[in-house]
Design an enzyme around this catalytic site. Structure first.
Site, PDB file in Angstrom:
ATOM      1  N   SER A 293      38.372   4.499  14.240  1.00 21.31           N
ATOM      2  CA  SER A 293      38.164   3.380  15.163  1.00 21.31           C
ATOM      3  C   SER A 293      37.330   2.278  14.486  1.00 21.31           C
ATOM      4  CB  SER A 293      37.530   3.896  16.458  1.00 21.31           C
ATOM      5  OG  SER A 293      37.695   2.977  17.501  1.00 21.31           O
TER       6      SER A 293
ATOM      7  N   ASP B 111      47.865   6.173  21.320  1.00 19.45           N
ATOM      8  CA  ASP B 111      46.573   5.490  21.391  1.00 19.45           C
ATOM      9  C   ASP B 111      46.648   4.392  22.442  1.00 19.45           C
ATOM     10  OD1 ASP B 111      44.209   4.037  20.959  1.00 19.45           O
ATOM     11  OD2 ASP B 111      44.203   4.525  18.829  1.00 19.45           O
TER      12      ASP B 111
ATOM     13  N   HIS C  65      43.464   8.131  21.136  1.00 25.75           N
ATOM     14  CA  HIS C  65      42.593   7.372  20.255  1.00 25.75           C
ATOM     15  C   HIS C  65      41.721   8.302  19.414  1.00 25.75           C
ATOM     16  CE1 HIS C  65      40.532   3.979  18.678  1.00 25.75           C
ATOM     17  NE2 HIS C  65      39.369   4.364  19.154  1.00 25.75           N
TER      18      HIS C  65
END
Ligand SMILES: *[C@@H]1O[C@H](CO)[C@@H](O)[C@H](O)[C@H]1NC(C)=O
Ligand SMILES: *[C@@H]1O[C@H](CO)[C@@H](O)[C@H](O)[C@H]1NC(C)=O
Ligand SMILES: *[C@@H]1O[C@H](CO)[C@@H](O)[C@H](O)[C@H]1NC(C)=O
Ligand SMILES: *[C@@H]1O[C@H](CO)[C@@H](O)[C@H](O)[C@H]1NC(C)=O
Ligand SMILES: *[C@@H]1O[C@H](CO)[C@@H](O)[C@H](O)[C@H]1NC(C)=O
Ligand SMILES: *[C@@H]1O[C@H](CO)[C@@H](O)[C@H](O)[C@H]1NC(C)=O
Ligand SMILES: *[C@@H]1O[C@H](CO)[C@@H](O)[C@H](O)[C@H]1NC(C)=O
Ligand SMILES: *[C@@H]1O[C@H](CO)[C@@H](O)[C@H](O)[C@H]1NC(C)=O
Length: 537
Positions: free
Chosen positions: A189, A396, A436
């Site tokens: 991320s 995601d 995610h």
């Protein structure tokens, strides 16, 4: 033995042990030439001990546990007249593998990532993480208000400064008897962005990086987050879709797109190859429920298609078909709003509802903190032997998967004309069905021991499969140190994400743009699948 099964744990058990003591005075002495650095603490952690800052560390309130005996160090570094950042180190007492491993952060969060440092120190690495210069939760950007120096720390300066100082400290701490043989990075991320940014600006920092779902395009990612959130407001607009209808959308996408890969298992393996009939979502009778009106369908189109604005300018990819819209459509995330009101405009009362393409252009012009990792010509990193393993889940729903594909294509477009074979230094893996950074709602195999991934009851790696075929950290090391590039990675799904319950499914992840195609046999074992070019049947 299959060549790719070598390189198991334990790695390079070494006899290198700490020479200096684990006291603040020792580290203060090591940093004598760095007046900008202050030692905040040095604490000896016993075998099986824990370390962290508890709830005062907002994004990482959970302490690292079951640690090997190590020295935990906290350093503060002044980065300008009125800013500073902290970084933490875990320095194993025994069996240091003579390697350095850095990890990263998430969202706009500010805090040292002790939990991931704890997982990574188990491999024998000396590990580091920085708080990026502020303390905040992951979706809180208020610290960026009128704080350009703190934004630069967040953008790249804290990471780089921490890497440089850590290397010095580590070398010296182990009494200069052994230098750092290799330096690595693993995170997801914002952590993915930080790793890419670091090797773009400072190619010598790492020999290899493993990055998941990178938030690399700060300007446009924040724009997209805000734009999509606003697209479902206000509640009274005919285009508004109530959250109760989100499962209807996801179910229809799964129904249509899942079988197209040849196996009906709830996992949409190839969302980009799915020819989805959006109109199947339309209500066919007045007062029908579990369906959408034509007005609502425009919101769905917007969400799952690329954002192209004025003058046919590509702004950002849509979310992949089948990914859940709850995070981005269910509310307007601060990850969009705070970027504009605090980082870019410095106006807490900025009216987000007026957001339009001119704000995207303003973000491009300023790029607060110089955070965007868009230096696609990564030749310097490649030339020094650097390797990138990148992955992104196709489910995601926070950072659209297509942004990683876009980045990959940009690097190809930049380097292939120069005669560079991308696969020689940069391999990208889509992870079908992963959300995610980790997790799945459809029992998709996703676990690779990547940044921020964890299993209940395991300290690190892939229990029972601690090798470079299954563990992305080991795959990265094998590529860097033995020049054996991964042709695929085998992702695992453990029952209830619990190590002791064993593996439920494993499947290969393929080097993009190849895809795993089912051949024959048990769909839950990797041998039943092959990585193929998309145009091979
Ligand atoms: C290690 O610590 C955990 C708590 O974090 C404890 O449950 C466990 O019994 C300890 N193991 C040993 C071998 O001491
Ligand atoms: C976490 O660790 C810190 C320091 O090691 C300690 O002060 C704190 O009490 C711990 N918190 C929890 C919740 O275990
Ligand atoms: C630091 O000083 C500059 C110049 O006075 C100012 O613009 C800024 O707001 C201050 N704070 C931070 C964290 O950048
Ligand atoms: C390691 O080398 C540095 C630079 O030569 C020196 O300042 C430091 O004292 C040495 N550390 C140890 C523990 O010997
Ligand atoms: C449909 O809904 C409207 C308004 O809610 C109502 O007046 C009408 O009777 C309903 N029609 C049917 C067939 O249920
Ligand atoms: C679109 O292109 C026209 C003609 O080049 C230009 O005048 C206009 O400013 C552009 N619009 C935006 C939003 O960039
Ligand atoms: C931002 O990065 C560019 C290079 O990408 C550099 O020229 C510029 O000085 C940087 N700005 C700041 C504020 O660090
Ligand atoms: C997995 O978790 C679910 C929900 O918590 C529970 O009902 C189930 O019994 C667990 N399965 C096993 C094998 O422990």
């Amino acid at each position: 033995m299959h060549a790719s099964t070598i390189f198991p744990l334990p790695l390079f058990a070494s006899t290198v042990a700490a020479a200096a003591g684990c006291t603040s005075d020792q580290f203060t002495a090591l940093l004598a030439n760095h007046p900008e650095a202050t030692v905040k603490f040095a604490e000896a952690v016993p075998q099986n001990g824990s370390f962290g800052q508890g709830p005062t560390n907002i994004p990482f309130p959970t302490n690292a546990t079951q640690l090997p005996a190590l020295c935990a160090v906290g350093i503060n570094v002044k980065s300008s007249e009125n800013s500073s950042y902290n970084f933490g180190l875990f320095l194993p007492d025994q069996g240091w593998n003579e390697r350095f491993m850095t990890t990263g952060n998430g969202g706009f969060g500010g805090g040292i990532n002790w939990p991931d440092m704890g997982r990574l120190v188990q491999y024998g690495f000396a590990t580091m993480s920085t708080d990026t210069g502020h303390s905040s939760g992951v979706d809180d950007g208020s610290w960026g208000l009128n704080a350009p120096e703190t934004l630069i720390d967040w953008g790249y300066r804290a990471m780089h400064g921490s890497v440089v100082l850590s290397k010095e400290i580590i070398t010296s701490y182990y009494s200069n008897s052994s230098s750092i043989k290799y330096s690595y990075y693993a995170a997801c991320s914002t952590g993915g962005r930080q790793g890419l940014r670091e090797v773009q600006l400072y190619p010598d920092s790492f020999d290899g990086i493993s990055v998941g779902a990178p938030a690399w395009w700060s300007t446009h990612l924040s724009s997209s987050t805000l734009w999509l959130g606003l697209s479902n407001t206000p509640d009274t607009d005919p285009k508004h879709i109530d959250t109760s209808l989100f499962p209807v959308i996801v179910d229809e996408m799964t129904k249509q797109c899942d079988p197209q890969d040849g196996v009906v298992d709830g996992i949409v393996s190839d969302p980009y190859g799915c020819n989805f009939d959006f109109e199947a979502l339309l209500c066919t009778a007045p007062n029908a429920t579990s369906c959408l009106t034509a007005a609502q369908l425009t919101t769905v189109y917007k969400f799952y298609n690329d954002w192209v604005d004025a003058n046919q300018t590509y702004v950002f990819p849509g979310v992949a078909l089948g990914a859940d819209p709850t995070y981005l459509l269910g509310s307007v995330s601060n990850l969009g709003t705070d970027y504009f009101r605090y980082f870019l405009y410095g106006e807490p009362d900025w009216d987000k509802t007026q957001f339009n393409y001119r704000d995207v252009q303003a973000a491009d012009a300023a790029d607060p903190g110089n955070a965007t990792a868009d230096a696609f010509d990564m030749t310097p990193f490649k030339e020094r032997g650097g390797k990138i393993l990148k992955y992104h889940g196709t489910a995601d729903s926070l950072i659209p998967t297509g942004s990683s594909i876009y980045f990959y294509n940009k690097v190809v477009q930049t380097l292939r004309p120069k005669g560079v074979n991308i696969d020689d230094f940069y391999r990208f893996f889509l992870v079908p069905g992963m959300g995610h950074c980790s997790g799945t709602t459809v029992d998709a195999p996703y676990y690779l021991s990547g940044g921020s991934q964890q299993l209940t009851g395991a300290t690190h790696s892939v229990p029972g499969y601690e090798d470079a075929d299954h563990d992305i950290i080991l795959a990265l090391m094998r590529w860097v140190e033995q020049d054996t590039a991964p042709e695929k990675l085998i992702a695992s799904k453990f029952v209830n994400d619990t190590a002791s319950l064993g593996v439920q499914v494993q499947r290969p992840l393929c080097v993009y743009p190849k895809q795993a195609k089912y051949v024959s046999g048990d769909v839950n074992v990797p041998e039943s699948w092959e990585c193929k070019e998309v145009y091979e049947s």
